[in-house]
Write a protein that holds these residues in place. Structure first.
Motif, PDB file in Angstrom:
ATOM      1  N   VAL A  27     -39.144 -38.804 -32.381  1.00  0.00           N
ATOM      2  CA  VAL A  27     -37.799 -38.884 -31.816  1.00  0.00           C
ATOM      3  C   VAL A  27     -37.417 -37.569 -31.146  1.00  0.00           C
ATOM      4  O   VAL A  27     -36.836 -37.554 -30.055  1.00  0.00           O
ATOM      5  CB  VAL A  27     -36.769 -39.279 -32.906  1.00  0.00           C
ATOM      6  CG1 VAL A  27     -35.340 -39.125 -32.401  1.00  0.00           C
ATOM      7  CG2 VAL A  27     -37.019 -40.712 -33.382  1.00  0.00           C
ATOM      8  N   SER A  28     -37.757 -36.449 -31.767  1.00  0.00           N
ATOM      9  CA  SER A  28     -37.417 -35.140 -31.178  1.00  0.00           C
ATOM     10  C   SER A  28     -38.066 -34.981 -29.809  1.00  0.00           C
ATOM     11  O   SER A  28     -37.452 -34.430 -28.881  1.00  0.00           O
ATOM     12  CB  SER A  28     -37.838 -34.000 -32.099  1.00  0.00           C
ATOM     13  OG  SER A  28     -39.241 -34.050 -32.342  1.00  0.00           O
ATOM     14  N   ALA A  29     -39.303 -35.459 -29.640  1.00  0.00           N
ATOM     15  CA  ALA A  29     -39.978 -35.381 -28.339  1.00  0.00           C
ATOM     16  C   ALA A  29     -39.303 -36.307 -27.337  1.00  0.00           C
ATOM     17  O   ALA A  29     -39.176 -35.965 -26.156  1.00  0.00           O
ATOM     18  CB  ALA A  29     -41.461 -35.722 -28.477  1.00  0.00           C
ATOM     19  N   LEU A  30     -38.856 -37.470 -27.788  1.00  0.00           N
ATOM     20  CA  LEU A  30     -38.147 -38.391 -26.889  1.00  0.00           C
ATOM     21  C   LEU A  30     -36.875 -37.735 -26.363  1.00  0.00           C
ATOM     22  O   LEU A  30     -36.571 -37.823 -25.170  1.00  0.00           O
ATOM     23  CB  LEU A  30     -37.813 -39.704 -27.603  1.00  0.00           C
ATOM     24  CG  LEU A  30     -39.010 -40.552 -28.015  1.00  0.00           C
ATOM     25  CD1 LEU A  30     -38.548 -41.746 -28.845  1.00  0.00           C
ATOM     26  CD2 LEU A  30     -39.805 -41.012 -26.805  1.00  0.00           C
ATOM     27  N   HIS A  31     -36.149 -37.087 -27.254  1.00  0.00           N
ATOM     28  CA  HIS A  31     -34.924 -36.381 -26.826  1.00  0.00           C
ATOM     29  C   HIS A  31     -35.271 -35.287 -25.827  1.00  0.00           C
ATOM     30  O   HIS A  31     -34.579 -35.112 -24.817  1.00  0.00           O
ATOM     31  CB  HIS A  31     -34.189 -35.794 -28.028  1.00  0.00           C
ATOM     32  CG  HIS A  31     -33.602 -36.832 -28.928  1.00  0.00           C
ATOM     33  ND1 HIS A  31     -33.099 -36.529 -30.172  1.00  0.00           N
ATOM     34  CD2 HIS A  31     -33.447 -38.158 -28.785  1.00  0.00           C
ATOM     35  CE1 HIS A  31     -32.646 -37.632 -30.742  1.00  0.00           C
ATOM     36  NE2 HIS A  31     -32.849 -38.632 -29.922  1.00  0.00           N
ATOM     37  N   PHE A  32     -36.348 -34.538 -26.099  1.00  0.00           N
ATOM     38  CA  PHE A  32     -36.783 -33.483 -25.195  1.00  0.00           C
ATOM     39  C   PHE A  32     -37.157 -34.060 -23.830  1.00  0.00           C
ATOM     40  O   PHE A  32     -36.731 -33.547 -22.793  1.00  0.00           O
ATOM     41  CB  PHE A  32     -37.965 -32.726 -25.808  1.00  0.00           C
ATOM     42  CG  PHE A  32     -38.579 -31.721 -24.879  1.00  0.00           C
ATOM     43  CD1 PHE A  32     -37.936 -30.525 -24.611  1.00  0.00           C
ATOM     44  CD2 PHE A  32     -39.789 -31.976 -24.255  1.00  0.00           C
ATOM     45  CE1 PHE A  32     -38.494 -29.592 -23.739  1.00  0.00           C
ATOM     46  CE2 PHE A  32     -40.360 -31.061 -23.391  1.00  0.00           C
ATOM     47  CZ  PHE A  32     -39.706 -29.868 -23.133  1.00  0.00           C
ATOM     48  N   TYR A  33     -37.968 -35.121 -23.814  1.00  0.00           N
ATOM     49  CA  TYR A  33     -38.371 -35.745 -22.549  1.00  0.00           C
ATOM     50  C   TYR A  33     -37.153 -36.229 -21.765  1.00  0.00           C
ATOM     51  O   TYR A  33     -37.123 -36.122 -20.544  1.00  0.00           O
ATOM     52  CB  TYR A  33     -39.299 -36.933 -22.795  1.00  0.00           C
ATOM     53  CG  TYR A  33     -40.677 -36.576 -23.290  1.00  0.00           C
ATOM     54  CD1 TYR A  33     -41.246 -35.324 -23.070  1.00  0.00           C
ATOM     55  CD2 TYR A  33     -41.442 -37.512 -23.978  1.00  0.00           C
ATOM     56  CE1 TYR A  33     -42.515 -35.016 -23.521  1.00  0.00           C
ATOM     57  CE2 TYR A  33     -42.718 -37.208 -24.429  1.00  0.00           C
ATOM     58  CZ  TYR A  33     -43.242 -35.957 -24.199  1.00  0.00           C
ATOM     59  OH  TYR A  33     -44.501 -35.668 -24.636  1.00  0.00           O
ATOM     60  N   GLU A  34     -36.163 -36.721 -22.478  1.00  0.00           N
ATOM     61  CA  GLU A  34     -34.951 -37.178 -21.788  1.00  0.00           C
ATOM     62  C   GLU A  34     -34.192 -35.996 -21.196  1.00  0.00           C
ATOM     63  O   GLU A  34     -33.758 -36.040 -20.046  1.00  0.00           O
ATOM     64  CB  GLU A  34     -34.062 -37.976 -22.743  1.00  0.00           C
ATOM     65  CG  GLU A  34     -32.904 -38.639 -22.028  1.00  0.00           C
ATOM     66  CD  GLU A  34     -32.107 -39.576 -22.911  1.00  0.00           C
ATOM     67  OE1 GLU A  34     -31.317 -40.347 -22.334  1.00  0.00           O
ATOM     68  OE2 GLU A  34     -32.255 -39.539 -24.146  1.00  0.00           O
ATOM     69  N   ARG A  35     -34.060 -34.917 -21.956  1.00  0.00           N
ATOM     70  CA  ARG A  35     -33.390 -33.712 -21.430  1.00  0.00           C
ATOM     71  C   ARG A  35     -34.126 -33.165 -20.210  1.00  0.00           C
ATOM     72  O   ARG A  35     -33.505 -32.644 -19.286  1.00  0.00           O
ATOM     73  CB  ARG A  35     -33.316 -32.628 -22.506  1.00  0.00           C
ATOM     74  CG  ARG A  35     -32.226 -32.798 -23.519  1.00  0.00           C
ATOM     75  CD  ARG A  35     -32.001 -31.551 -24.357  1.00  0.00           C
ATOM     76  NE  ARG A  35     -33.195 -30.988 -24.934  1.00  0.00           N
ATOM     77  CZ  ARG A  35     -33.731 -31.358 -26.107  1.00  0.00           C
ATOM     78  NH1 ARG A  35     -33.152 -32.302 -26.828  1.00  0.00           N
ATOM     79  NH2 ARG A  35     -34.832 -30.774 -26.551  1.00  0.00           N
TER      80      ARG A  35
END
Length: 153
Positions: A27-35
């Motif tokens: 999930v943390s990587a998904l948030h990063f990719y979105e940012r």
């Protein structure tokens, strides 16, 4: 009995947890990719992220490109070049991977050279290039300036 791993019906959106579970991306990587603008979601009235199913293929593209060493900035640029922000197709991957092939070949060459030079330099035990009569007699390379000189840029 329902299978909670089955993909949703066409058009149904996925929560961030479902995307993480199905893609293997934390999930943390998904948030990063979105940012970083690599993936997009919409927010529900309750402020929860919802992703279209196509994000799974987009994430696969991102992870494969990262695995072979393509920087995120280049991945983002490649994704931004697709019409209407679409998910990459096989044809897109073939075109982009061909563009990246030269860069990857250059990186492989530099790594092989580094491996070979590293073994040669450390093998003598002196750890001092200016005293190495085999690789750098009379410190010829030192005249070119500081830093490693045998590696091609």
């Amino acid at each position: 009995m329902s299978d909670h791993h089955a993909l949703p019906h066409p058009g149904q959106e996925l929560s961030v947890g479902e995307v993480a579970e199905r893609s293997g991306v934390p999930v943390s990587a998904l948030h990063f990719y979105e940012r970083e603008g690599l993936i997009q979601s919409r927010r529900t009235p309750g402020n929860q992220r919802r992703f279209r199913r196509e994000v799974l293929r987009r994430l696969s593209f991102i992870r494969i490109a990262q695995r072979v060493g393509i920087p995120l900035a280049e991945i983002r640029s490649a994704l931004d070049s697709l019409p209407d922000g679409r998910t990459p197709t096989r044809a897109d991957w073939a075109r982009l991977s061909e563009q990246w092939r030269t860069e990857l070949d250059d990186r492989i060459h530099r790594l092989q050279q580094l491996r070979d030079d590293f073994t040669g330099c450390i093998g003598c035990g002196c750890l001092s290039i200016d005293r190495c009569g085999l690789v750098n007699p009379h410190d010829r390379l030192g005249e070119d300036g500081p830093g490693p000189r045998r590696l091609v840029g």
